[in-house]
Design a protein around this motif. Structure first.
Motif, PDB file in Angstrom:
ATOM      1  N   VAL A  92     -26.758  61.039 -28.812  1.00 51.99           N
ATOM      2  CA  VAL A  92     -27.095  61.971 -29.893  1.00 51.99           C
ATOM      3  C   VAL A  92     -25.851  62.271 -30.731  1.00 51.99           C
ATOM      4  N   LEU A  93     -24.711  62.468 -30.068  1.00 56.33           N
ATOM      5  CA  LEU A  93     -23.455  62.703 -30.787  1.00 56.33           C
ATOM      6  C   LEU A  93     -23.126  61.526 -31.704  1.00 56.33           C
ATOM      7  N   ILE A  94     -23.320  60.315 -31.185  1.00 57.89           N
ATOM      8  CA  ILE A  94     -23.048  59.106 -31.963  1.00 57.89           C
ATOM      9  C   ILE A  94     -23.979  59.024 -33.165  1.00 57.89           C
ATOM     10  N   GLU A  95     -25.265  59.276 -32.935  1.00 62.61           N
ATOM     11  CA  GLU A  95     -26.221  59.233 -34.046  1.00 62.61           C
ATOM     12  C   GLU A  95     -25.824  60.211 -35.152  1.00 62.61           C
ATOM     13  N   ASN A  96     -25.463  61.417 -34.764  1.00 58.50           N
ATOM     14  CA  ASN A  96     -25.092  62.435 -35.750  1.00 58.50           C
ATOM     15  C   ASN A  96     -23.778  62.111 -36.453  1.00 58.50           C
ATOM     16  N   ALA A  97     -22.784  61.692 -35.698  1.00 58.52           N
ATOM     17  CA  ALA A  97     -21.460  61.429 -36.273  1.00 58.52           C
ATOM     18  C   ALA A  97     -21.463  60.249 -37.230  1.00 58.52           C
ATOM     19  N   PHE A  98     -22.215  59.213 -36.885  1.00 60.04           N
ATOM     20  CA  PHE A  98     -22.210  58.000 -37.700  1.00 60.04           C
ATOM     21  C   PHE A  98     -23.440  57.884 -38.595  1.00 60.04           C
ATOM     22  N   GLN A  99     -24.303  58.901 -38.528  1.00 59.04           N
ATOM     23  CA  GLN A  99     -25.523  58.935 -39.336  1.00 59.04           C
ATOM     24  C   GLN A  99     -26.334  57.653 -39.182  1.00 59.04           C
ATOM     25  N   ILE A 100     -26.568  57.307 -37.924  1.00 58.99           N
ATOM     26  CA  ILE A 100     -27.398  56.149 -37.602  1.00 58.99           C
ATOM     27  C   ILE A 100     -28.495  56.606 -36.660  1.00 58.99           C
ATOM     28  N   GLU A 101     -29.509  55.782 -36.516  1.00 58.44           N
ATOM     29  CA  GLU A 101     -30.567  56.048 -35.551  1.00 58.44           C
ATOM     30  C   GLU A 101     -30.512  54.963 -34.490  1.00 58.44           C
ATOM     31  N   ILE A 102     -30.535  55.390 -33.233  1.00 54.48           N
ATOM     32  CA  ILE A 102     -30.524  54.442 -32.125  1.00 54.48           C
ATOM     33  C   ILE A 102     -31.921  54.447 -31.510  1.00 54.48           C
TER      34      ILE A 102
ATOM     35  N   TYR B   3     -21.967  47.834 -31.775  1.00 61.27           N
ATOM     36  CA  TYR B   3     -23.327  48.265 -32.106  1.00 61.27           C
ATOM     37  C   TYR B   3     -23.309  49.137 -33.355  1.00 61.27           C
ATOM     38  N   ILE B   4     -22.407  50.098 -33.404  1.00 63.74           N
ATOM     39  CA  ILE B   4     -22.307  50.995 -34.562  1.00 63.74           C
ATOM     40  C   ILE B   4     -22.000  50.194 -35.820  1.00 63.74           C
ATOM     41  N   ARG B   5     -21.065  49.264 -35.717  1.00 64.62           N
ATOM     42  CA  ARG B   5     -20.721  48.432 -36.888  1.00 64.62           C
ATOM     43  C   ARG B   5     -21.935  47.645 -37.372  1.00 64.62           C
ATOM     44  N   SER B   6     -22.739  47.141 -36.442  1.00 63.07           N
ATOM     45  CA  SER B   6     -23.936  46.384 -36.841  1.00 63.07           C
ATOM     46  C   SER B   6     -24.940  47.298 -37.533  1.00 63.07           C
TER      47      SER B   6
ATOM     48  N   PRO C 252     -27.593  51.798 -20.865  1.00 62.52           N
ATOM     49  CA  PRO C 252     -26.438  52.405 -20.190  1.00 62.52           C
ATOM     50  C   PRO C 252     -25.229  51.477 -20.134  1.00 62.52           C
ATOM     51  N   GLU C 253     -25.449  50.179 -20.077  1.00 59.60           N
ATOM     52  CA  GLU C 253     -24.336  49.239 -20.046  1.00 59.60           C
ATOM     53  C   GLU C 253     -23.556  49.274 -21.358  1.00 59.60           C
ATOM     54  N   MET C 254     -24.280  49.483 -22.457  1.00 59.23           N
ATOM     55  CA  MET C 254     -23.609  49.530 -23.749  1.00 59.23           C
ATOM     56  C   MET C 254     -22.718  50.766 -23.838  1.00 59.23           C
ATOM     57  N   ILE C 255     -23.259  51.931 -23.523  1.00 56.82           N
ATOM     58  CA  ILE C 255     -22.490  53.165 -23.674  1.00 56.82           C
ATOM     59  C   ILE C 255     -21.337  53.227 -22.691  1.00 56.82           C
ATOM     60  N   ASN C 256     -21.408  52.464 -21.646  1.00 53.57           N
ATOM     61  CA  ASN C 256     -20.348  52.459 -20.640  1.00 53.57           C
ATOM     62  C   ASN C 256     -19.081  51.789 -21.167  1.00 53.57           C
ATOM     63  N   ASN C 257     -19.195  51.030 -22.243  1.00 56.77           N
ATOM     64  CA  ASN C 257     -18.069  50.276 -22.788  1.00 56.77           C
ATOM     65  C   ASN C 257     -17.916  50.584 -24.278  1.00 56.77           C
ATOM     66  N   LEU C 258     -16.822  51.219 -24.644  1.00 59.52           N
ATOM     67  CA  LEU C 258     -16.637  51.647 -26.026  1.00 59.52           C
ATOM     68  C   LEU C 258     -16.551  50.492 -27.011  1.00 59.52           C
ATOM     69  N   SER C 259     -16.074  49.350 -26.577  1.00 63.31           N
ATOM     70  CA  SER C 259     -16.028  48.191 -27.456  1.00 63.31           C
ATOM     71  C   SER C 259     -17.444  47.759 -27.839  1.00 63.31           C
ATOM     72  N   LYS C 260     -18.349  47.769 -26.864  1.00 67.91           N
ATOM     73  CA  LYS C 260     -19.744  47.412 -27.128  1.00 67.91           C
ATOM     74  C   LYS C 260     -20.410  48.446 -28.028  1.00 67.91           C
ATOM     75  N   VAL C 261     -20.092  49.719 -27.795  1.00 69.74           N
ATOM     76  CA  VAL C 261     -20.654  50.777 -28.640  1.00 69.74           C
ATOM     77  C   VAL C 261     -20.163  50.600 -30.072  1.00 69.74           C
TER      78      VAL C 261
END
Length: 87
Positions: free
Chosen positions: A48-58, A77-80, A65-74
């Motif tokens: 939810v914090l990510i959605e609000n901060a980057f104004q994206i919808e997930i 995802y955000i860049r995409s 959970p595997e994605m959020i566990n690794n900031l590089s993957k997150v």
């Protein structure tokens, strides 16, 4: 937005959102579950914090959970999502 910039922003978001007594440099971001002891509730709060901060919808189907566990993957995802938003 640069991937490293996103990762730094994610670290700050997580520290603030979870009230951690850490600096961004203290978080490696390779395995957040072990590094900062996140659980499934924390995982959803971070999303939810990510959605609000980057104004994206997930969408639910992207919640992984595997994605959020690794900031590089997150960050990837955000860049995409940000790239799609520019189209």
């Amino acid at each position: 937005m640069d991937k490293q910039m996103i990762i730094q922003q994610l670290k700050s978001l997580i520290i603030q959102g979870m009230n951690l007594s850490l600096t961004p440099d203290e978080i490696k971001g390779d395995n957040l579950e072990q590094e900062i002891n996140i659980n499934s509730v924390d995982f959803l709060e971070i999303m939810v914090l990510i959605e609000n901060a980057f104004q994206i919808e997930i969408p639910d189907e992207d919640l992984d959970p595997e994605m959020i566990n690794n900031l590089s993957k997150v960050a990837d995802y955000i860049r995409s999502k940000l790239a799609v938003g520019r189209d």
